[in-house]
Design a protein around this motif. Structure first.
Motif, PDB file in Angstrom:
ATOM      1  N   SER A  54      33.378  64.220 -22.385  1.00  0.00           N
ATOM      2  CA  SER A  54      33.946  65.181 -21.751  1.00  0.00           C
ATOM      3  C   SER A  54      32.702  66.157 -20.810  1.00  0.00           C
ATOM      4  O   SER A  54      33.022  67.179 -20.164  1.00  0.00           O
ATOM      5  CB  SER A  54      34.580  66.111 -22.542  1.00  0.00           C
ATOM      6  OG  SER A  54      33.705  66.818 -23.423  1.00  0.00           O
ATOM      7  N   TRP A  98      41.253  63.967  -9.445  1.00  0.00           N
ATOM      8  CA  TRP A  98      39.653  64.009  -9.904  1.00  0.00           C
ATOM      9  C   TRP A  98      39.712  62.769 -10.925  1.00  0.00           C
ATOM     10  O   TRP A  98      40.378  62.577 -11.447  1.00  0.00           O
ATOM     11  CB  TRP A  98      39.193  65.477 -10.533  1.00  0.00           C
ATOM     12  CG  TRP A  98      38.834  66.300  -9.482  1.00  0.00           C
ATOM     13  CD1 TRP A  98      39.933  67.271  -8.810  1.00  0.00           C
ATOM     14  CD2 TRP A  98      37.770  66.675  -8.917  1.00  0.00           C
ATOM     15  NE1 TRP A  98      38.945  68.065  -8.086  1.00  0.00           N
ATOM     16  CE2 TRP A  98      37.615  67.730  -8.024  1.00  0.00           C
ATOM     17  CE3 TRP A  98      36.246  66.134  -9.261  1.00  0.00           C
ATOM     18  CZ2 TRP A  98      36.728  68.319  -7.347  1.00  0.00           C
ATOM     19  CZ3 TRP A  98      35.334  66.834  -8.501  1.00  0.00           C
ATOM     20  CH2 TRP A  98      35.423  67.666  -7.791  1.00  0.00           C
ATOM     21  N   HIS A 116      40.574  58.847 -15.953  1.00  0.00           N
ATOM     22  CA  HIS A 116      39.486  58.908 -16.963  1.00  0.00           C
ATOM     23  C   HIS A 116      38.770  57.344 -16.877  1.00  0.00           C
ATOM     24  O   HIS A 116      39.815  56.591 -17.433  1.00  0.00           O
ATOM     25  CB  HIS A 116      39.750  59.190 -18.205  1.00  0.00           C
ATOM     26  CG  HIS A 116      40.340  60.556 -18.149  1.00  0.00           C
ATOM     27  ND1 HIS A 116      41.511  61.139 -17.761  1.00  0.00           N
ATOM     28  CD2 HIS A 116      39.765  61.935 -18.623  1.00  0.00           C
ATOM     29  CE1 HIS A 116      41.701  62.378 -18.171  1.00  0.00           C
ATOM     30  NE2 HIS A 116      40.633  62.846 -18.626  1.00  0.00           N
ATOM     31  N   GLU A 128      33.543  66.443 -16.856  1.00  0.00           N
ATOM     32  CA  GLU A 128      34.838  67.197 -16.758  1.00  0.00           C
ATOM     33  C   GLU A 128      34.520  68.798 -16.750  1.00  0.00           C
ATOM     34  O   GLU A 128      35.106  69.577 -16.155  1.00  0.00           O
ATOM     35  CB  GLU A 128      35.815  66.603 -17.908  1.00  0.00           C
ATOM     36  CG  GLU A 128      37.111  67.418 -17.844  1.00  0.00           C
ATOM     37  CD  GLU A 128      38.180  66.540 -18.501  1.00  0.00           C
ATOM     38  OE1 GLU A 128      39.379  67.256 -18.579  1.00  0.00           O
ATOM     39  OE2 GLU A 128      37.953  65.798 -19.012  1.00  0.00           O
ATOM     40  N   GLN A 129      33.672  69.028 -17.986  1.00  0.00           N
ATOM     41  CA  GLN A 129      33.377  70.305 -17.943  1.00  0.00           C
ATOM     42  C   GLN A 129      32.673  71.096 -16.933  1.00  0.00           C
ATOM     43  O   GLN A 129      32.897  72.054 -16.439  1.00  0.00           O
ATOM     44  CB  GLN A 129      32.245  70.471 -19.427  1.00  0.00           C
ATOM     45  CG  GLN A 129      32.895  70.173 -20.764  1.00  0.00           C
ATOM     46  CD  GLN A 129      32.045  70.454 -21.567  1.00  0.00           C
ATOM     47  OE1 GLN A 129      31.267  71.320 -21.802  1.00  0.00           O
ATOM     48  NE2 GLN A 129      31.846  69.461 -22.616  1.00  0.00           N
ATOM     49  N   VAL A 180      36.857  61.364 -13.817  1.00  0.00           N
ATOM     50  CA  VAL A 180      36.102  62.146 -14.656  1.00  0.00           C
ATOM     51  C   VAL A 180      35.752  60.710 -16.049  1.00  0.00           C
ATOM     52  O   VAL A 180      36.349  59.771 -15.972  1.00  0.00           O
ATOM     53  CB  VAL A 180      36.420  63.124 -15.409  1.00  0.00           C
ATOM     54  CG1 VAL A 180      36.474  64.418 -14.594  1.00  0.00           C
ATOM     55  CG2 VAL A 180      37.702  63.058 -16.522  1.00  0.00           C
ATOM     56  N   ILE A 195      42.901  66.858 -12.866  1.00  0.00           N
ATOM     57  CA  ILE A 195      42.057  65.588 -13.685  1.00  0.00           C
ATOM     58  C   ILE A 195      43.266  64.468 -13.747  1.00  0.00           C
ATOM     59  O   ILE A 195      44.138  64.483 -14.540  1.00  0.00           O
ATOM     60  CB  ILE A 195      41.381  65.896 -14.861  1.00  0.00           C
ATOM     61  CG1 ILE A 195      40.272  67.038 -14.625  1.00  0.00           C
ATOM     62  CG2 ILE A 195      40.712  64.610 -15.431  1.00  0.00           C
ATOM     63  CD1 ILE A 195      39.441  66.821 -13.869  1.00  0.00           C
ATOM     64  N   GLY A 222      34.941  62.215  -7.421  1.00  0.00           N
ATOM     65  CA  GLY A 222      34.329  62.618  -8.577  1.00  0.00           C
ATOM     66  C   GLY A 222      32.818  62.731  -8.400  1.00  0.00           C
ATOM     67  O   GLY A 222      32.425  62.734  -7.309  1.00  0.00           O
TER      68      GLY A 222
END
Length: 307
Positions: free
Chosen positions: A203, A196, A225, A206-207, A198, A222, A243
């Motif tokens: 965040s 994934w 980033h 991601e949540q 994110v 994850i 994503g």
């Protein structure tokens, strides 16, 4: 206390240097220094202190600058009440995420340049947590932030928040991927073994991924980033992961957007100011323009969807 001196102190808190205050108010650096010194004597309080080659406000100076916002806003409101045709004037410092700057703020800058040339904007690109920290530190006047309906931001009673617009988000996968059917958890379950992508500076998404994955009975892996939505697309095209992306955003030919429903995923944008600061006419004007543009854009989007 002399209102003009309060204005200089407030501008010093906003701009950070006496030279910039002088340029903003059309006077000299020496005059600004003298007026700040007079205000310090008038309040019997040290308001500024040396900071390298510049000066900065002391804690007492910052408190007085905070009061100055309310005082000057009241004076300006009285002026506008007595002279409704008077133009708001001043520099509004804004920090916001890139999409909101493009979608909401840039159209406002065009309006200001044409109809309200005495109101100027200073723009900084920041994610919500960064922008709210700047707002709390009085380094900006207005924050453009966002949250997701599945990961709502915590309410802060010291802030005033005005909703602007919302957009649905989809799951972005390689075009060659099999297309699952069902609600959001079922769609995500089909990609439980994928890496994934994110956001690197927030965040929130991601949540959302975590919530949807938990509903589907797995923990997302994850791996990447990144901040740029364009880079998210590049990584997906390179086969490095999947994503979330805005549902109506144009995507690269090798990417497919899968709708998410049950639950729906929406990004919600806001304009945020500190309590009482929306009374300052330049901020009030910008807030009204942002809200008006959001309403008209929403109606236009609705008409296009109906067609």
């Amino acid at each position: 206390m002399d209102v003009r001196r309060l204005r200089m102190l407030l501008e010093l808190s906003r701009l950070g240097s006496m030279r910039e205050v002088a340029e903003e108010l059309g006077t000299t650096t020496s005059a600004v220094s003298q007026q700040i010194a007079a205000l310090s004597r008038e309040t019997d309080t040290v308001l500024i202190e040396p900071h390298g080659r510049r000066v900065r406000l002391t804690p007492a100076g910052r408190r007085l600058a905070h009061h100055a916002v309310t005082i000057l806003a009241a004076v300006e409101a009285a002026r506008l009440d007595l002279d409704p045709g008077a133009e708001p004037a001043g520099t509004v410092r804004v920090a916001g995420f890139a999409t909101a700057v493009r979608r909401s703020l840039l159209p406002v800058t065009a309006n200001l340049a044409t109809d309200h040339p005495q109101v100027r904007l200073r723009i900084r690109e920041h994610e919500p947590a960064e922008a709210l920290a700047l707002l709390a530190a009085d380094e900006i006047d207005l924050a453009l932030t966002y949250d997701y309906n599945l990961a709502p931001a915590t309410a802060d009673q010291t802030l005033e928040t005005r909703p602007l617009w919302s957009v649905p988000w989809s799951l972005a996968v390689p075009r060659t991927a099999s297309v699952p059917h069902g609600d959001a958890p079922e769609v995500l379950a089909a990609f439980r073994d994928r890496d994934w992508i994110v956001n690197s500076r927030s965040s929130a998404d991601e949540q959302v991924v975590g919530i949807l994955a938990s509903m589907a009975g797995f923990h997302p892996r994850i791996t990447h980033h990144v901040d740029s939505l364009e880079l998210v697309q590049d990584l997906i095209t390179a086969g490095l992961g999947i994503g979330l992306l805005p549902a109506h955003q144009p995507v690269l030919p090798d990417i497919r957007l899968l709708p998410l429903t049950g639950p729906r995923v929406e990004l919600r944008s806001y304009a945020v100011v500190r309590q009482g600061h929306k009374l300052w006419p330049p901020v009030a004007l910008v807030l009204d323009l942002l809200a008006t543009h959001a309403t008209s854009s929403g109606r236009e989007a609705g008409r296009k969807q109906e067609k």
